[in-house]
Design a protein around this motif. Structure first.
Motif, PDB file in Angstrom:
ATOM      1  N   ASN A  34       0.072  -0.424  -2.227  1.00 28.32           N
ATOM      2  CA  ASN A  34       1.347  -0.236  -1.545  1.00 28.32           C
ATOM      3  C   ASN A  34       2.299  -1.318  -2.035  1.00 28.32           C
ATOM      4  O   ASN A  34       2.008  -1.985  -3.027  1.00 28.32           O
ATOM      5  N   SER A  35       3.410  -1.521  -1.348  1.00 32.46           N
ATOM      6  CA  SER A  35       4.391  -2.477  -1.863  1.00 32.46           C
ATOM      7  C   SER A  35       3.896  -3.909  -1.820  1.00 32.46           C
ATOM      8  O   SER A  35       4.442  -4.786  -2.493  1.00 32.46           O
TER       9      SER A  35
ATOM     10  N   HIS B 183       9.709   7.568  -6.494  1.00 32.79           N
ATOM     11  CA  HIS B 183       9.664   6.191  -6.005  1.00 32.79           C
ATOM     12  C   HIS B 183       8.583   5.406  -6.748  1.00 32.79           C
ATOM     13  O   HIS B 183       7.415   5.408  -6.346  1.00 32.79           O
TER      14      HIS B 183
ATOM     15  N   ILE C 163       5.633   9.174  -4.670  1.00 33.34           N
ATOM     16  CA  ILE C 163       5.440   7.720  -4.713  1.00 33.34           C
ATOM     17  C   ILE C 163       4.418   7.462  -5.812  1.00 33.34           C
ATOM     18  O   ILE C 163       3.302   7.980  -5.754  1.00 33.34           O
TER      19      ILE C 163
ATOM     20  N   THR D   6       2.434   4.663  -8.257  1.00 33.86           N
ATOM     21  CA  THR D   6       2.054   3.283  -8.561  1.00 33.86           C
ATOM     22  C   THR D   6       1.006   3.271  -9.665  1.00 33.86           C
ATOM     23  O   THR D   6       0.409   4.298  -9.983  1.00 33.86           O
TER      24      THR D   6
ATOM     25  N   ILE E   3       9.255   2.261  -4.395  1.00 31.96           N
ATOM     26  CA  ILE E   3       8.337   2.067  -3.276  1.00 31.96           C
ATOM     27  C   ILE E   3       8.967   1.135  -2.233  1.00 31.96           C
ATOM     28  O   ILE E   3       8.633   1.194  -1.050  1.00 31.96           O
TER      29      ILE E   3
ATOM     30  N   ASP F  22      16.379   6.798  -0.373  1.00 22.92           N
ATOM     31  CA  ASP F  22      15.427   7.727   0.237  1.00 22.92           C
ATOM     32  C   ASP F  22      16.125   8.625   1.253  1.00 22.92           C
ATOM     33  O   ASP F  22      15.941   9.849   1.260  1.00 22.92           O
TER      34      ASP F  22
ATOM     35  N   LYS G 143      10.289   2.789   0.717  1.00 25.83           N
ATOM     36  CA  LYS G 143       9.303   3.346   1.649  1.00 25.83           C
ATOM     37  C   LYS G 143       8.685   2.273   2.527  1.00 25.83           C
ATOM     38  O   LYS G 143       8.334   2.524   3.673  1.00 25.83           O
TER      39      LYS G 143
END
Length: 251
Positions: free
Chosen positions: A244-245, A181, A236, A238, A140, A160, A143
């Protein structure tokens, strides 16, 4: 020999879990890593599952070692169906002005150049077959950039970009390219990043359930076993607690 997969960085984390998952499904494995003792131990485990394993001991940063090992594969191991570029690491979590140059170099040499070297070495075996699948384990961090992630984020953004470029350039050869990712995952990743500081590494995952190596292994196997006309370009992934990151929900 049929169903051959080559996995880099197979001695721990995602790479080891991916190797175990494919071995359990009777794939023959070429596994690479820097630590011979761990490779030998994994080979024994794979062979006890009733399939074959070929260990290659090298550091993906070493271009000559990569090409020497892969160029001299035994004939029965040359029909590689899948390459998983998994070898990679993060080092340090410092702001840009205080970051260690050697840490940057190791990350770029491993995460980017190592991926390039191994892929270039394997492609001559895939192209004549008019088929193959390259699976790049990104992050991630490739991204979205996060605070104090500078060098690592840059290296995974390169992964990427390379994945997208490979997908276009290898289209005439019918070679699939998938980039996976992952977000935060509890493996040896943070122990390496924080240079053996186990307390700091453990704190990264407190208050929520992160991803685990087997999660990514199962996703990799799914992507690799779809029909020939189907390719997942990128994912992606998670845990439920990560948006998100940068954003986590912790209890």
């Amino acid at each position: 020999m049929e169903n051959i997969i080559l996995i880099t960085g197979a001695t721990s984390g995602f790479g080891k879990a991916i190797a175990q998952t494919f071995a359990a499904n009777k794939w023959n494995l070429i596994i690479t890593g820097r630590r011979k003792d761990r490779l030998d131990e994994l080979c024994k485990e794979i062979e006890e599952m009733g399939t074959k394993a070929l260990p290659l001991v090298f550091d993906v940063q070493d271009k000559n070692a990569v090409f020497n090992a892969i160029d001299h594969l035994p004939a029965e191991w040359k029909k590689i169906d899948i390459l998983v570029n998994n070898a990679g690491l993060a080092l340090g979590r410092d702001p840009f002005d205080k970051a260690n140059l050697e840490d940057w170099e190791i990350m770029l040499n491993t995460n980017v150049k190592g991926l390039m070297y191994v892929t270039k070495a394997v492609l001559p075996y895939m192209i004549p077959q008019k088929k193959g699948h390259i699976i790049n384990i990104g992050s991630i961090a490739g991204k979205e950039v996060y605070l104090n992630g500078n060098g690592y984020c840059a290296s995974k953004h390169a992964v990427d970009a390379f994945s997208k470029a490979m997908r276009m350039d290898l289209l005439p050869h019918k070679i699939k390219v998938t980039a996976i990712h992952p977000g935060a995952a509890e493996t040896e990743f943070s122990i390496v990043r924080f240079k053996g500081n186990e307390a700091t590494a453990k704190s990264v995952y407190e208050g929520y359930t992160p991803l685990y190596a087997n999660d990514i292994a199962n996703i990799t196997y799914y992507c690799a076993t779809l029909p020939e006309h189907v390719c997942i370009n990128e994912l992606i992934v998670t845990s439920t607690a990560q948006a998100n990151s940068n954003l986590f929900y912790k209890e």
